[in-house]
Scaffold this motif. Structure first.
Motif, PDB file in Angstrom:
ATOM      1  N   SER A 208       0.830  -1.191   0.000  1.00  0.00           N
ATOM      2  CA  SER A 208       0.000   0.000   0.000  1.00  0.00           C
ATOM      3  C   SER A 208       0.874   1.253   0.000  1.00  0.00           C
ATOM      4  O   SER A 208       0.702   2.152  -0.823  1.00  0.00           O
ATOM      5  CB  SER A 208      -0.906  -0.039   1.230  1.00  0.00           C
ATOM      6  OG  SER A 208      -1.380   1.223   1.520  1.00  0.00           O
ATOM      7  N   HIS A 209       1.828   1.281   0.914  1.00  0.00           N
ATOM      8  CA  HIS A 209       2.673   2.467   1.035  1.00  0.00           C
ATOM      9  C   HIS A 209       3.605   2.600  -0.167  1.00  0.00           C
ATOM     10  O   HIS A 209       3.732   3.670  -0.755  1.00  0.00           O
ATOM     11  CB  HIS A 209       3.481   2.387   2.339  1.00  0.00           C
ATOM     12  CG  HIS A 209       4.266   3.617   2.601  1.00  0.00           C
ATOM     13  ND1 HIS A 209       5.604   3.715   2.287  1.00  0.00           N
ATOM     14  CD2 HIS A 209       3.896   4.816   3.116  1.00  0.00           C
ATOM     15  CE1 HIS A 209       6.029   4.928   2.613  1.00  0.00           C
ATOM     16  NE2 HIS A 209       5.026   5.617   3.119  1.00  0.00           N
ATOM     17  N   ARG A 212       1.712   3.560  -3.355  1.00  0.00           N
ATOM     18  CA  ARG A 212       1.084   4.890  -3.362  1.00  0.00           C
ATOM     19  C   ARG A 212       2.099   6.015  -3.425  1.00  0.00           C
ATOM     20  O   ARG A 212       1.798   7.080  -3.962  1.00  0.00           O
ATOM     21  CB  ARG A 212       0.211   5.047  -2.110  1.00  0.00           C
ATOM     22  CG  ARG A 212      -1.141   4.389  -2.273  1.00  0.00           C
ATOM     23  CD  ARG A 212      -1.913   4.450  -1.003  1.00  0.00           C
ATOM     24  NE  ARG A 212      -3.280   4.016  -1.209  1.00  0.00           N
ATOM     25  CZ  ARG A 212      -4.012   3.450  -0.274  1.00  0.00           C
ATOM     26  NH1 ARG A 212      -3.512   3.245   0.918  1.00  0.00           N
ATOM     27  NH2 ARG A 212      -5.255   3.096  -0.526  1.00  0.00           N
ATOM     28  N   THR A 213       3.295   5.784  -2.840  1.00  0.00           N
ATOM     29  CA  THR A 213       4.284   6.862  -2.816  1.00  0.00           C
ATOM     30  C   THR A 213       4.704   7.282  -4.231  1.00  0.00           C
ATOM     31  O   THR A 213       4.569   8.461  -4.578  1.00  0.00           O
ATOM     32  CB  THR A 213       5.482   6.466  -1.932  1.00  0.00           C
ATOM     33  OG1 THR A 213       4.967   6.175  -0.640  1.00  0.00           O
ATOM     34  CG2 THR A 213       6.521   7.563  -1.845  1.00  0.00           C
ATOM     35  N   THR A 216       1.878   8.960  -6.058  1.00  0.00           N
ATOM     36  CA  THR A 216       1.614  10.334  -5.631  1.00  0.00           C
ATOM     37  C   THR A 216       2.436  11.298  -6.484  1.00  0.00           C
ATOM     38  O   THR A 216       1.931  12.330  -6.952  1.00  0.00           O
ATOM     39  CB  THR A 216       1.976  10.507  -4.137  1.00  0.00           C
ATOM     40  OG1 THR A 216       1.298   9.506  -3.402  1.00  0.00           O
ATOM     41  CG2 THR A 216       1.576  11.871  -3.621  1.00  0.00           C
ATOM     42  N   ILE A 252      -4.584   4.110  -9.549  1.00  0.00           N
ATOM     43  CA  ILE A 252      -4.828   4.448  -8.142  1.00  0.00           C
ATOM     44  C   ILE A 252      -6.106   3.754  -7.665  1.00  0.00           C
ATOM     45  O   ILE A 252      -6.145   3.164  -6.571  1.00  0.00           O
ATOM     46  CB  ILE A 252      -4.934   5.984  -7.958  1.00  0.00           C
ATOM     47  CG1 ILE A 252      -3.558   6.615  -8.157  1.00  0.00           C
ATOM     48  CG2 ILE A 252      -5.483   6.342  -6.580  1.00  0.00           C
ATOM     49  CD1 ILE A 252      -3.582   8.118  -8.348  1.00  0.00           C
ATOM     50  N   LYS A 263      -8.193  -6.063   2.701  1.00  0.00           N
ATOM     51  CA  LYS A 263      -8.505  -5.739   4.106  1.00  0.00           C
ATOM     52  C   LYS A 263      -9.829  -6.357   4.531  1.00  0.00           C
ATOM     53  O   LYS A 263      -9.948  -6.903   5.624  1.00  0.00           O
ATOM     54  CB  LYS A 263      -8.581  -4.219   4.280  1.00  0.00           C
ATOM     55  CG  LYS A 263      -7.235  -3.571   4.441  1.00  0.00           C
ATOM     56  CD  LYS A 263      -7.447  -2.134   4.850  1.00  0.00           C
ATOM     57  CE  LYS A 263      -6.285  -1.275   4.448  1.00  0.00           C
ATOM     58  NZ  LYS A 263      -6.643   0.135   4.421  1.00  0.00           N
ATOM     59  N   GLU A 268      -9.973  -6.841   8.456  1.00  0.00           N
ATOM     60  CA  GLU A 268      -9.350  -5.634   9.030  1.00  0.00           C
ATOM     61  C   GLU A 268     -10.006  -4.386   8.454  1.00  0.00           C
ATOM     62  O   GLU A 268      -9.364  -3.416   8.119  1.00  0.00           O
ATOM     63  CB  GLU A 268      -7.850  -5.607   8.686  1.00  0.00           C
ATOM     64  CG  GLU A 268      -7.065  -6.690   9.369  1.00  0.00           C
ATOM     65  CD  GLU A 268      -5.668  -6.816   8.783  1.00  0.00           C
ATOM     66  OE1 GLU A 268      -5.324  -6.045   7.878  1.00  0.00           O
ATOM     67  OE2 GLU A 268      -4.952  -7.721   9.233  1.00  0.00           O
ATOM     68  N   GLN A 272     -17.549   1.941  10.171  1.00  0.00           N
ATOM     69  CA  GLN A 272     -17.864   3.017  11.124  1.00  0.00           C
ATOM     70  C   GLN A 272     -19.377   3.263  11.016  1.00  0.00           C
ATOM     71  O   GLN A 272     -19.816   4.205  10.372  1.00  0.00           O
ATOM     72  CB  GLN A 272     -17.102   4.302  10.752  1.00  0.00           C
ATOM     73  CG  GLN A 272     -15.633   4.110  10.459  1.00  0.00           C
ATOM     74  CD  GLN A 272     -14.803   4.047  11.724  1.00  0.00           C
ATOM     75  OE1 GLN A 272     -15.184   4.601  12.741  1.00  0.00           O
ATOM     76  NE2 GLN A 272     -13.696   3.341  11.678  1.00  0.00           N
TER      77      GLN A 272
END
Lengths: 434, 124
Positions: A208-209, A212-213, A216, A252, A263, A268, A272
């Protein structure tokens, strides 16, 4: 040899042989005593016969012969020498029979007593062996089976104790060991899977990180270039930039949806949930898609109940589902046609959302498949928004997380599809006020 | 507006800088890790109107930096800019009444997004 002694089969066989031998001996002894009793009782009968013959004065020749036979039998039996008695001394014999207690009678009573004792012993032995067998079965079979069952139940509940002590070196011990080995194997696999799951989870978060970096930077650069901040560009360059921009947006979306799905599957993805207005969520979603609908000349209609309801939901996620269904409907509807979004209570008292398109329809065999990941049935009419093939899979997962269901009704001949989903937790505004 | 930007990825930093300076006409100071943010704030707690924090940074990450800043009782608004969309991240933001801009973001609307968050008055 040691193994043989531990073997339950051997122990059981030994116990059985001992039991049958001892019981057999006792039974044989009882039989011997019975035979003796019969023998001596026959003597008693003969003595009685002799006594009657001795009392009789006149005897026939046959009777006399019989009497003499019985006398010699009697004398033999009483261990009296024949010389001491003569046939003339019959009175003495009669007296003897009358007064003296017969040996046969005494011996018969003795054997009766012996037989009685032997019967008691037999019964005692029978009870003893019965109890022995019961104790043996309980100790060697029933108790270990119960113990194994307890272990299995604990294992089912996920509380398997690792402290394994070596069981007896016999069939039951081997059964315990087999279960222990099996349990260990299951636990090892379980741990490996858990580890794999963790690796997958951390992979998802790292991916994910890491994905995405750079995205971006790419998206940022393309956007800024298109905006002309870094200088004006000619039309061809602008066209190329638009392609790059759209495709980076698609990438993206794909990454976000893949990560979302991963997830949700890993559990996970906490929702909400809050009570929120049905009308509001429909209105917001439809408004946000007006632009897309206008761009391909598709009319977007919204029909909501006259009274507003509140739904217990994760508004962002329900909006994501609704957006997915409506944008799909717009994509698949021909120019000039309509997409109808309607909401109503269904027969089960759940809130049901319908998104109706004017597209080509979906073949029955494809109607389940489309909710699986990467399964786009046919290309969209409009190339405006290219799909990732994950939208419906995520929608399904999200609606099911809400306790609702999702599906499609379509007629390939008439054309047009109705995608629907339900949300179970609803209340009226009046309920909320009270 | 004077903005302190903490971002270890220089490419992203360049884009954010260009966006904030050229599109938003803001004054921006860029640092590469959380420790430098703390140093700057300790030097002058009122020097900035906004702090933009990346989450994963060397030396001191975004969450630790933010916790330190909150302990220092600074009044400057903090906004996270991160690719980390984890429940833990959301919990942290919720607990501290903070907002987040998700990477990849749209540079052309970044200024509006920041303004919207500031108007909502989350963490000020």
């Amino acid at each position: 040899m040691k193994h043989l002694l531990h073997s339950l089969h051997f122990q059981f066989t030994l116990l059985t042989i001992l039991a049958f031998t001892s019981l057999g001996f006792t039974a044989h002894y009882i039989q011997q005593q019975q035979e003796k009793i019969i023998h001596f009782q026959k003597q008693i009968v003969k003595n009685e016969e002799l006594r009657l013959l001795l009392k009789t004065q006149r005897l026939t020749k046959t009777q006399k012969k019989k009497r003499n036979d019985l006398i010699s039998f009697y004398l033999k039996q009483e261990n009296i020498k024949t010389s001491n008695f003569s046939t003339s001394n019959l009175k003495q014999i009669l007296e003897n029979i009358n007064t003296k207690k017969s040996n046969a009678d005494k011996v018969s009573k003795f054997h009766k007593k012996q037989s009685q004792n032997a019967k008691i012993t037999f019964n005692g032995l029978l009870i003893f062996w019965f109890i022995s067998f019961f104790i043996f079965l309980n100790k060697k079979w029933i108790a270990p089976i119960k113990q194994l069952q307890k272990k299995m139940n604990q294992f089912i509940l996920g509380r398997y104790s690792y402290s394994y002590k070596l069981e007896a070196d016999n069939e039951m011990g081997h059964l315990h060991k087999t279960f222990h080995d099996l349990a260990q194997k299951v636990l090892r696999t379980h741990n490996q899977l858990e580890q794999l799951d963790q690796t997958k989870s951390s992979f998802v978060s790292i991916a994910s990180h890491e994905l995405r970096t750079p995205l971006t930077s790419i998206k940022g650069s393309l956007s800024l270039l298109s905006s002309g901040i870094a200088g004006e560009m000619n039309e061809s360059a602008q066209n190329l930039l638009t392609i790059a921009n759209n495709e980076s947006n698609r990438l993206i979306r794909l990454i976000n949806e893949l990560l979302d799905l991963a997830k949700i599957e890993a559990g996970e993805f906490p929702l909400q949930k809050e009570w929120a207005s049905l009308y509001q969520i429909c209105k917001t979603t439809v408004l946000s898609l007006e632009g897309l609908a206008q761009a391909v000349n598709v009319k977007l209609q919204l029909q909501v109940p006259s009274h507003d309801y509140e739904l217990l939901m994760d508004s962002d996620r329900v909006q994501q589902v609704l957006t997915n269904l409506i944008s799909n409907a717009i994509k698949f509807s021909p120019e000039g046609k309509s997409v109808i979004v309607s909401v109503d209570l269904n027969a089960q008292g759940q809130m049901e959302f319908y998104v109706q398109d004017s597209g080509p329809g979906i073949a029955p065999e494809d109607q389940d498949v489309i909710f699986e990941r990467f399964s786009q049935v046919s290309s969209a009419q409009s190339p405006l928004v290219s799909g990732t093939g994950l939208g419906l899979a995520i929608s399904k997962a999200l609606i099911e997380e809400h306790g609702g269901s999702i599906g499609v009704r379509s007629n390939i001949n008439k054309g047009g599809s109705i995608f629907y989903f339900t949300l179970p937790d609803i209340r009226t505004i009046e309920e909320q006020a009270s | 507006m004077k903005i302190l930007l903490a971002e270890d990825d220089l490419n992203i930093a360049k884009i954010v800088l260009m966006t904030l300076q050229h599109v938003g006409q803001h004054e921006v100071l860029h640092v590469e890790n959380g420790q430098l943010v703390i140093d700057e704030i300790k030097k002058n707690p009122l020097a900035f109107d906004l702090i933009l924090l990346d989450e994963m940074m060397p030396k001191l990450g975004g969450i630790k930096t933010c916790q330190t800043l909150l302990e220092l009782n600074i009044t400057t608004p903090i906004i996270f800019m991160t690719a980390n969309n984890s429940p833990e991240m959301h919990d942290f933001l919720k607990q501290n009444n903070l907002a987040m801009i998700t990477k990849p973001f749209e540079p052309l609307t970044l200024n509006d997004q920041i303004q919207e968050i500031l108007n909502k008055g989350e963490r000020s």
